[in-house]
Enzyme design. Structure first.
Site, PDB file in Angstrom:
ATOM      1  N   HIS A   1       0.885  -1.155  -0.015  1.00  0.00           N
ATOM      2  CA  HIS A   1       0.099  -0.179  -0.013  1.00  0.00           C
ATOM      3  C   HIS A   1       0.884   1.348   0.063  1.00  0.00           C
ATOM      4  CE1 HIS A   1      -3.765  -1.675   1.136  1.00  0.00           C
ATOM      5  NE2 HIS A   1      -3.229  -2.658   1.452  1.00  0.00           N
TER       6      HIS A   1
ATOM      7  N   HIS B   1      -4.206  -1.276  11.922  1.00  0.00           N
ATOM      8  CA  HIS B   1      -3.317  -0.101  12.311  1.00  0.00           C
ATOM      9  C   HIS B   1      -3.729   0.549  13.710  1.00  0.00           C
ATOM     10  CE1 HIS B   1      -1.163   3.606  11.132  1.00  0.00           C
ATOM     11  NE2 HIS B   1      -2.181   4.137  10.892  1.00  0.00           N
TER      12      HIS B   1
ATOM     13  N   GLU C   1      -8.312   9.598  14.029  1.00  0.00           N
ATOM     14  CA  GLU C   1      -9.028   9.562  12.627  1.00  0.00           C
ATOM     15  C   GLU C   1     -10.464   9.621  12.619  1.00  0.00           C
ATOM     16  OE1 GLU C   1      -7.569   5.939  10.585  1.00  0.00           O
ATOM     17  OE2 GLU C   1      -5.497   6.369  11.523  1.00  0.00           O
TER      18      GLU C   1
ATOM     19  N   TYR D   1     -18.237   1.496   2.319  1.00  0.00           N
ATOM     20  CA  TYR D   1     -16.685   1.824   2.370  1.00  0.00           C
ATOM     21  C   TYR D   1     -16.308   0.171   2.586  1.00  0.00           C
ATOM     22  CZ  TYR D   1     -12.339   2.634   4.684  1.00  0.00           C
ATOM     23  OH  TYR D   1     -11.014   2.524   5.244  1.00  0.00           O
TER      24      TYR D   1
ATOM     25  N   HIS E   1     -11.571   6.653  15.556  1.00  0.00           N
ATOM     26  CA  HIS E   1     -10.312   5.919  15.886  1.00  0.00           C
ATOM     27  C   HIS E   1      -9.332   6.726  16.738  1.00  0.00           C
ATOM     28  CE1 HIS E   1     -11.906   3.100  12.733  1.00  0.00           C
ATOM     29  NE2 HIS E   1     -12.519   2.737  13.997  1.00  0.00           N
TER      30      HIS E   1
ATOM     31  N   HIS F   1      -7.698  -0.385  15.027  1.00  0.00           N
ATOM     32  CA  HIS F   1      -8.548  -0.558  13.995  1.00  0.00           C
ATOM     33  C   HIS F   1      -8.274  -1.145  12.700  1.00  0.00           C
ATOM     34  CE1 HIS F   1      -6.703   3.359  13.362  1.00  0.00           C
ATOM     35  NE2 HIS F   1      -6.893   3.231  12.258  1.00  0.00           N
TER      36      HIS F   1
END
Length: 445
Positions: A292, A335, A341, A350, A365, A371
């Site tokens: 990513h 993460h 966030e 989503y 979060h 999360h």
């Protein structure tokens, strides 16, 4: 209504005059002894006078009456607007909200200002350092009321219903999948056409700017030419004793009466303006080999702190795009983050949580709170055949990310009655796939 006109470009030095009064802008100076059409000159400063030229923000407005022509401000109903981050005890849990309920117009008329609800935030307004996340829930236009914010900039994200926003610089239509920024001190009024909902990111003391592109080069992400600024438009309208100016100052709301519409600016020039942007214009940069890119690669606008590389707030989107990474778990990874966030959903589903996270709702979060994808998403993506695929078609999720540790308000945790108490359960079905006697993972069949 007729199609509105705009000026193109982010942060440009612009000039505009209402075509009903050609030549309204003074020539060769800002503050002549007598302005054309006998207008008043007024400067709106968005930065200290002595800021470097690259960060200096100001505009000159030429108006029928100066904005100082009003009765004294008096405290007014605060509604659900607050900057008290100690209303309730801190909560480090993963938080998710169901869609925030819009009041029915048949039951109670609620406009943009009375429909503001502070959800979370951090920092200090008086020292110009911090942010707040608000939800707006309204069903009627503001009429003879306008609003301006002495504390910071508003980044407005409509989710349901379009907004017709009157500003001192002109008019803007802002629809879902568009955003607009009303910068500190600018007066505006909002017309709506149905039951309307959206999100607001407020930053104190700093302004939004385009992120630096670094190795990406000169082009990409949100391109400056796609930001639109309204053109000058004025109304010379008398409202004897009946126009209300609402001001947010040090977190409190105040109201003053005046006899005229505040949207009496015939011409203006400068680089301190409101603006809008269509999220469909975002040029997505993404991984095309493996793994990513960090989600910062989807940053539309940033409000920088004094620490290099660290933001008071970033506005990040997750738009439709191609996923092509090989040997990669393609959804967002698990993460824990030193940033806070807050996520919202404008439309669609989503990718990491297709159930429970709904348009008009949100999630938070907090700093170092873990999360990531729910159990169903993990199982599905771990077994998927890795072919090029479209991701997030028909969807637009976004994130307000901050280096500050945000606290949730009493309205967010209790009064709204929208907190999803079962959010944590989406991770409960996660199970161990550990194979201590075999290093080779089981790939897709």
């Amino acid at each position: 209504m007729a199609t509105l006109q705009y000026i193109s470009g982010f942060g440009n030095e612009c000039a505009s005059e209402d075509p009903r009064c050609p030549g309204a802008l003074p020539e060769g100076q800002n503050n002549p002894q007598v302005c054309p059409y006998n207008l008043y000159a007024e400067q709106l400063s968005g930065s200290a006078f002595t800021c470097p030229r690259s960060t200096n923000k100001r505009s000159w407005l030429y108006r029928i009456l100066p904005s100082v022509s009003h009765k004294p401000f008096e405290s007014t109903d605060q509604g659900h607007v607050t900057n008290n981050w100690d209303e309730v005890d801190p909560d480090p849990n993963q938080l998710r909200w169901k869609p925030f309920e819009i009041p029915k117009a048949s039951q109670k008329k609620v406009d943009f200002v009375s429909g503001l609800h502070t959800l979370c935030g951090a920092g200090d307004i008086r020292s110009n350092n911090g942010l707040a996340v608000h939800i707006f829930l309204c069903n009627t236009s503001m009429g003879d009321r306008c609003f301006y914010n002495s504390d910071g900039d508003f980044l407005i994200v409509p989710q349901k219903g379009k907004l017709l926003i009157y500003t001192e610089f002109g008019k803007m239509i802002v629809q879902p999948n568009e955003i607009c920024v009303i910068q500190r001190g600018m007066r505006f009024s909002v017309d709506v056409f149905e039951e309307t909902r959206g999100y607001i990111l407020e930053v104190y003391g700093v302004h939004f700017e385009l992120p630096d592109l670094g190795p990406i080069g000169a082009n990409g992400l949100a391109n400056p030419r796609d930001f639109l600024i309204p053109v000058a438009w004025y109304e010379d309208r008398q409202v004897p004793g009946g126009y209300t100016v609402i001001n947010k100052y040090q977190g409190k709301l105040f109201a003053a009466k005046q006899n005229v519409s505040p949207f009496n600016v015939v011409a203006w020039h400068g680089n301190y303006t409101p603006y809008k942007y269509n999220l469909e214009n975002f040029m997505v940069i993404n991984a095309v080999a493996y793994d990513h890119a960090d989600p910062s690669i989807f940053t539309v606008l940033t409000a920088k702190s004094l620490r290099p590389g660290v933001a008071i707030a970033d506005f990040v989107i997750f738009p439709p795009r191609w996923g092509v990474a090989d040997k990669t778990f393609r959804p967002p990874y698990y993460h824990r983050n030193c940033m806070s966030e807050f996520m919202g959903l404008i439309k669609g589903h989503y990718e990491a949580k297709e159930g429970g996270f709904l348009p008009g709702g949100g999630s938070l979060h907090s700093t170092m709170t873990p999360h990531g994808p729910d159990a169903e998403c993990f199982e599905k993506a771990s077994k998927a055949k890795l072919v090029p695929e479209r991701i997030a078609d028909g969807t637009m999720a976004f994130m307000f990310e901050s280096s500050l540790s945000m606290a949730v308000t009493k309205w967010g945790l209790k009064t709204s009655h929208c907190l999803d108490d079962n959010y944590y359960k989406c991770w409960e079905p996660l199970k161990s796939h550990f194979t201590p006697n075999s290093r080779s993972p089981a790939g897709p069949k």
